[in-house]
Motif scaffolding. Structure first.
Motif, short mmCIF file in Angstrom:
data_model
loop_
_atom_site.label_atom_id
_atom_site.label_comp_id
_atom_site.label_asym_id
_atom_site.label_seq_id
_atom_site.Cartn_x
_atom_site.Cartn_y
_atom_site.Cartn_z
N PRO A 14 0.84 -1.21 0.00
CA PRO A 14 0.00 0.00 0.00
C PRO A 14 0.86 1.25 0.00
CG PRO A 14 -0.88 -1.60 1.53
CD PRO A 14 0.43 -2.16 1.05
N SER A 15 0.37 2.26 -0.68
CA SER A 15 0.98 3.58 -0.85
C SER A 15 2.07 3.60 -1.93
CB SER A 15 1.56 4.13 0.47
OG SER A 15 2.84 3.58 0.75
N GLN A 16 2.46 2.45 -2.43
CA GLN A 16 3.47 2.43 -3.48
C GLN A 16 2.86 2.79 -4.84
OE1 GLN A 16 5.40 -1.44 -3.26
NE2 GLN A 16 6.93 -0.65 -1.81
N THR A 17 3.75 2.93 -5.82
CA THR A 17 3.34 3.21 -7.20
C THR A 17 3.54 1.95 -8.05
OG1 THR A 17 3.85 5.56 -7.09
CG2 THR A 17 3.83 4.56 -9.27
N ARG A 68 -4.57 9.80 -9.74
CA ARG A 68 -3.58 8.77 -9.40
C ARG A 68 -3.05 8.04 -10.62
NH1 ARG A 68 -4.57 4.37 -6.39
NH2 ARG A 68 -6.81 4.20 -6.84
N THR A 69 -3.52 8.40 -11.78
CA THR A 69 -3.23 7.61 -12.97
C THR A 69 -2.45 8.42 -13.99
OG1 THR A 69 -5.34 6.47 -12.61
CG2 THR A 69 -4.28 6.16 -14.73
N SER A 70 -1.50 7.76 -14.63
CA SER A 70 -0.74 8.39 -15.69
C SER A 70 -0.48 7.36 -16.79
CB SER A 70 0.59 8.92 -15.14
OG SER A 70 1.38 9.45 -16.18
N ILE A 71 -0.77 7.72 -18.01
CA ILE A 71 -0.52 6.84 -19.15
C ILE A 71 0.43 7.53 -20.09
CG2 ILE A 71 -2.50 7.65 -20.49
CD1 ILE A 71 -2.89 4.75 -21.46
N SER A 72 1.33 6.75 -20.68
CA SER A 72 2.30 7.30 -21.62
C SER A 72 2.67 6.24 -22.64
CB SER A 72 3.55 7.78 -20.88
OG SER A 72 4.19 6.71 -20.21
N ALA A 73 3.34 6.67 -23.69
CA ALA A 73 3.74 5.75 -24.75
C ALA A 73 5.17 6.03 -25.17
CB ALA A 73 2.80 5.86 -25.94
N ASP A 74 5.85 4.98 -25.58
CA ASP A 74 7.19 5.08 -26.14
C ASP A 74 7.12 4.48 -27.54
OD1 ASP A 74 9.85 4.80 -26.92
OD2 ASP A 74 10.53 4.37 -24.89
N LEU A 84 0.11 3.93 -11.60
CA LEU A 84 -0.96 4.13 -10.63
C LEU A 84 -0.30 4.39 -9.28
CD1 LEU A 84 -4.04 4.08 -10.13
CD2 LEU A 84 -3.81 1.64 -9.62
N THR A 85 -0.53 5.56 -8.74
CA THR A 85 0.14 5.95 -7.50
C THR A 85 -0.73 5.69 -6.28
OG1 THR A 85 -0.69 8.22 -7.62
CG2 THR A 85 1.39 7.76 -8.73
N SER A 86 -0.10 5.71 -5.12
CA SER A 86 -0.79 5.60 -3.83
C SER A 86 -1.78 4.43 -3.81
CB SER A 86 -1.52 6.91 -3.51
OG SER A 86 -0.62 7.99 -3.53
N VAL A 87 -1.31 3.27 -4.19
CA VAL A 87 -2.22 2.13 -4.32
C VAL A 87 -2.72 1.67 -2.95
CG1 VAL A 87 -1.24 1.36 -6.49
CG2 VAL A 87 -0.33 0.46 -4.34
N THR A 88 -3.91 1.09 -2.96
CA THR A 88 -4.51 0.49 -1.78
C THR A 88 -4.96 -0.92 -2.15
OG1 THR A 88 -6.80 1.11 -2.23
CG2 THR A 88 -5.41 2.78 -1.20
#
Length: 117
Positions: A14-17, A68-74, A84-88
């Motif tokens: 919990p609380s990790q990304t 809490r969410t971030s999407i990106s592409a390479d 996904l940050t601050s997971v529970t």
């Protein structure tokens, strides 16, 4: 034929990304008119769409998770990534990456994310 393969850490505290990667083969993620998304299925709940990135880089988020969410592409690696940050423990579930094209939809096999102390 396009193939999508998810990868991730499996177990997080919990609380990790959490960072998940979708590796796409058989098609470029810059293919016109295609959306690349992340969807999850939590135990006892329905499918939940999380975020999408369009072929031209436009990004869309589920409002309930946007903070809490971030999407990106390479494009050089032909992958797209979800953070996904601050997971529970409520973020526990099977996470899928998907392709939505004009005429077809494809899903990866999913990667399990378990949030536990």
């Amino acid at each position: 034929q396009v193939q999508l393969q998810e990868s991730g850490p499996g177990l997080v505290k919990p609380s990790q990304t959490v960072s998940l990667i979708c590796t796409v083969s058989g098609e470029s993620i810059t293919t016109n008119s295609v959306y690349w998304s992340w969807v999850r299925h939590a135990p006892g709940k329905g499918l939940e769409w999380l975020a999408a990135i369009r072929y031209d880089g436009n990004i869309y988020y589920n409002p309930s998770l946007k903070n809490r969410t971030s999407i990106s592409a390479d494009t050089s690696k032909n992958i797209f990534t979800l953070r996904l940050t601050s997971v529970t423990p409520e973020d526990t579930g099977l996470y899928y990456c998907t392709k939505d094209g004009l005429t077809d939809t494809s899903w990866g096999q999913g990667t399990q994310v378990t949030v536990s102390p």
